[in-house]
Design a protein around this motif. Structure first.
Motif, PDB file in Angstrom:
ATOM      1  N   ASP A 128       0.634  -1.079  -0.198  1.00  0.00           N
ATOM      2  CA  ASP A 128      -0.010  -0.046   0.032  1.00  0.00           C
ATOM      3  C   ASP A 128       0.918   1.257  -0.032  1.00  0.00           C
ATOM      4  OD1 ASP A 128      -2.396  -1.486  -0.022  1.00  0.00           O
ATOM      5  OD2 ASP A 128      -2.247  -1.578   2.263  1.00  0.00           O
ATOM      6  N   ARG A 178       1.423   3.653  -3.135  1.00  0.00           N
ATOM      7  CA  ARG A 178       0.252   4.424  -3.572  1.00  0.00           C
ATOM      8  C   ARG A 178      -0.054   5.813  -2.787  1.00  0.00           C
ATOM      9  NH1 ARG A 178      -4.775   0.945  -3.429  1.00  0.00           N
ATOM     10  NH2 ARG A 178      -3.810   0.095  -1.652  1.00  0.00           N
ATOM     11  N   THR A 219       2.847   8.482  -3.454  1.00  0.00           N
ATOM     12  CA  THR A 219       2.207   8.991  -4.837  1.00  0.00           C
ATOM     13  C   THR A 219       1.412  10.312  -4.456  1.00  0.00           C
ATOM     14  OG1 THR A 219       2.640   7.090  -6.014  1.00  0.00           O
ATOM     15  CG2 THR A 219       1.543   9.060  -7.093  1.00  0.00           C
TER      16      THR A 219
END
Length: 67
Positions: A54, A57, A60
């Motif tokens: 996880d 993500r 980002t």
């Protein structure tokens, strides 16, 4: 291309540690606490490190460098 903006919701919910891991709050810790045991609630109070799956993500969304 313009710069990507930091996701406002993500910056309120996640923090990056010095080693680049993502720190977050536990789920199920905000309400309906009466039926949960004190030990369980105590464990929910400590932060959790997001899994390696996880973390990219969230990084980002936070605008962190790719690593």
């Amino acid at each position: 291309m313009p710069k990507m903006k930091t996701h406002s919701g993500a910056k309120k919910r996640f923090k990056l540690t010095a080693t680049g891991k993502v720190k977050a709050r536990h789920a199920f810790s905000s309400h309906i606490l009466e039926k949960k045991s004190p030990k369980y609630k105590r464990n929910l109070a400590s932060p959790v490190i997001l899994s390696d799956h996880d973390a990219p993500r969230v990084k980002t969304l936070l605008g962190a460098k790719k690593s």
